[in-house]
Design an enzyme around this catalytic site. Structure first.
Site, PDB file in Angstrom:
ATOM      1  N   MET A 199      41.205  36.875  49.681  1.00 48.46           N
ATOM      2  CA  MET A 199      41.311  35.910  48.988  1.00 48.46           C
ATOM      3  C   MET A 199      40.840  35.491  48.798  1.00 48.46           C
ATOM      4  O   MET A 199      39.403  35.007  49.724  1.00 48.46           O
ATOM      5  CB  MET A 199      43.018  35.263  50.296  1.00 48.46           C
ATOM      6  CG  MET A 199      42.743  35.083  51.033  1.00 48.46           C
ATOM      7  SD  MET A 199      43.914  32.747  51.821  1.00 48.46           S
ATOM      8  CE  MET A 199      42.432  32.244  50.291  1.00 48.46           C
TER       9      MET A 199
ATOM     10  N   SER B 228      50.419  33.201  46.617  1.00 46.73           N
ATOM     11  CA  SER B 228      48.862  31.284  46.374  1.00 46.73           C
ATOM     12  C   SER B 228      49.901  30.345  45.448  1.00 46.73           C
ATOM     13  O   SER B 228      50.682  30.911  44.722  1.00 46.73           O
ATOM     14  CB  SER B 228      48.360  32.169  45.924  1.00 46.73           C
ATOM     15  OG  SER B 228      47.062  30.912  45.677  1.00 46.73           O
TER      16      SER B 228
ATOM     17  N   THR C 176      45.516  30.548  48.458  1.00 39.43           N
ATOM     18  CA  THR C 176      45.844  31.437  48.899  1.00 39.43           C
ATOM     19  C   THR C 176      46.127  32.357  49.834  1.00 39.43           C
ATOM     20  O   THR C 176      45.056  32.459  50.905  1.00 39.43           O
ATOM     21  CB  THR C 176      45.714  32.965  47.651  1.00 39.43           C
ATOM     22  OG1 THR C 176      45.017  32.150  46.424  1.00 39.43           O
ATOM     23  CG2 THR C 176      45.621  34.145  47.551  1.00 39.43           C
ATOM     24  N   VAL C 177      47.123  33.772  50.734  1.00 40.48           N
ATOM     25  CA  VAL C 177      47.380  33.745  51.802  1.00 40.48           C
ATOM     26  C   VAL C 177      47.106  36.018  51.072  1.00 40.48           C
ATOM     27  O   VAL C 177      48.154  36.267  49.949  1.00 40.48           O
ATOM     28  CB  VAL C 177      48.743  33.356  52.354  1.00 40.48           C
ATOM     29  CG1 VAL C 177      48.339  32.035  52.928  1.00 40.48           C
ATOM     30  CG2 VAL C 177      49.354  33.720  52.016  1.00 40.48           C
TER      31      VAL C 177
END
Length: 533
Positions: free
Chosen positions: A434, A371, A353-354
């Site tokens: 995240m 993500s 995930t970002v």
């Protein structure tokens, strides 16, 4: 010169970043700079968020891609709006389909893990509703990076290499060959600083820009994904793509220490953070060790409910607000004692995930997360497109009667959650941490350090974190004080100390102080950057 770009034997320090005209915080400097370019060219925070997100699919493919999902909260026009751009299970993905292929639980790779992607649609609708620049302009930095190449940053290279090692063992079918062709060179992943080019990704980004994502859902790109699926044993259909649209939602909030903390409603797990914070607000901690113990126990209680009840909201027996009922949370709070415990789900009454954060000089702010779920996702890359399809379907349950059980057209339980903070209805700004099931745990720990401990945002991100995995098992960073670790063990927690950074998530913060000054902080456990103007 040769050195290891992931080894830093001496302690380093980051400080909070101040600016007035605009700010972008994310885990990759090239992506942050792309967002800043939009702000400096006259765009707003929404344009900056889309540009940054698009670049992250290029420069950090270890965590997200064009075949993933997204969620966002946008402060614009004096109000907060939520976006759920998570996709459902394809119409052909059923429990029987999974079991007929020998699986007793949802697979982590292959077609059984793939759900309809939401990221391109998220960019299109955010741009249409809130953006001030054409999508074709906003996606230009990402297209250029993909076409001309970019030097791989150290943390991304580390996780890229780990993924390549694992995929060599588990991705054995011909349907996975495009992943190796796209993301390895002569069988190896890139090293830090190595220039990497993604020409297929560039072409797809250009087509998304030119068609405002229509090609992805109702055009040539949709046909490419469906044809690849049919040729390799998958069950995607043009109807699945054509029917998809993101959903605008109303964020949920709780009051905490004179502020309002906002999260999105299910199918995401933002309720876990809100429940834990409200449970904690009714407790007094007399030491850092006791504070951490209470946080662990509150999060256990919230996760017990989430794992039992949270799903696509139209399949939940109790509405999200029931989990935030004061009487119910008081009942849950009463279960926390001086020793570690194994909680069960309560009974609320109906009632990989970002992440990025942006702000501009017009009062707009964005909390955005996207993500593939676990790493590169399903391992399936659509040949000639660079589209790495997510494996979010792994989070469906196969348990009969469970609200999150796999059904066609249903959205799975989602781990990715953007956060937002206000005070007396006025925006403070976006924040996020995240990292899978670490995310609500990170939200609680970071907010507690700022709002209760008086830390500045960067110090709160720097501070050692814990990650409750399951049962009594808690992983903590090696920088946590030994006396706190010992005290947690005395309380019955099974504490593992690690030097690994992966379990503890990656956070970003962009807040404002009410005078027009923006305050940014970024994650020290990654390649993060606050780009400010």
């Amino acid at each position: 010169m040769k050195w290891d770009a992931n080894v830093y034997p001496s302690a380093s320090r980051r400080t909070v970043v101040y600016a007035t005209q605009g700010m972008v915080a994310t885990a990759q400097p090239l992506a942050a700079q792309a967002g800043l370019q939009m702000l400096q060219a006259g765009g707003n925070a929404i344009d900056a968020a889309i540009a940054t997100a698009a670049c992250l699919t290029v420069v950090e493919p270890t965590s997200n891609g064009l075949g993933g999902d997204a969620f966002a909260m946008v402060w614009a026009g004096g109000q907060l709006t939520g976006l759920n751009a998570s996709g459902p299970a394809p119409s052909g993905l059923t429990k029987d389909w999974i079991r007929e292929r020998g699986f007793h639980e949802m697979p982590a790779t292959g077609w059984g893990a793939v759900t309809i992607p939401g990221i391109p649609a998220a960019w299109a609708v955010l741009s249409e509703r809130f953006g001030s620049m054409p999508l074709e302009v906003v996606l230009k930095p990402a297209i250029r990076l993909a076409r001309e190449g970019f030097p791989v940053s150290p943390t991304v290279a580390h996780f890229w290499q780990r993924a390549a090692e694992r995929y060599r063992e588990v991705l054995t079918g011909p349907e996975f060959s495009a992943w190796f062709e796209t993301f390895t060179k002569h069988g190896r992943a890139p090293v830090p600083g190595e220039r990497w080019v993604l020409p297929d990704h560039a072409k797809t980004l250009q087509e998304i820009a030119n068609t405002h994502a229509e090609s992805f859902y109702r055009g040539r790109l949709a046909q490419e994904m469906v044809s690849f699926s049919h040729a390799t044993g998958g069950i995607l259909s043009l109807k699945d793509f054509g029917a998809y649209a993101p959903e605008w939602v109303d964020p949920l909030s709780v009051a905490f220490r004179d502020y309002e903390v906002w999260e999105l409603p299910p199918n995401g797990q933002g309720l876990v953070a809100l429940m834990a914070l409200k449970i904690l607000e009714g407790l007094d901690a007399h030491s850092e060790e006791e504070r951490i113990h209470q946080q662990i126990e509150a999060l256990k209680l919230a996760f017990a409910d989430a794992q039992r009840y949270l799903a696509d909201p139209q399949y939940m027996a109790s509405p999200p607000a029931a989990f935030l009922d004061a009487a119910y949370l008081q009942e849950r709070r009463g279960l926390i004692g001086p020793k570690a415990a194994l909680p069960h789900a309560g009974l609320p009454r109906p009632g990989g995930t970002v992440y990025l954060a942006t702000a501009d000089n017009q009062g707009n702010m964005v909390s955005y997360i996207q993500s593939n779920f676990a790493g590169f996702g399903s391992g399936l890359v659509v040949p000639g497109t660079g589209i790495a399809l997510q494996n979010r379907g792994q989070l469906f349950s196969l348990e009969e009667g469970h609200p999150n059980i796999l059904e066609p057209g249903k959205r799975p339980y989602h781990t990715i959650i953007p956060g937002f903070l206000t005070q007396k209805g006025k925006p403070i700004g976006p924040f996020g941490v995240m990292g899978g099931f670490m995310q609500p745990q990170g939200h609680v720990q970071v907010l507690s350090r700022v709002l209760e401990g008086g830390m500045n945002p960067q110090a709160a991100l720097d501070a050692p974190r814990f990650y409750w995995e399951q049962g009594m098992h808690v992983v903590v960073e090696h920088t946590m004080a030994p006396e706190i670790v010992a005290a947690l063990r005395e309380r019955g927690h099974d504490v593992q100390v690690t030097t690994e950074v992966a379990p503890f998530g990656r956070g970003q913060i962009v807040w404002q102080d009410g005078s027009g000054v923006l305050i940014g902080a970024t994650e020290p456990r990654a390649d993060g950057m606050v780009a400010a103007w």
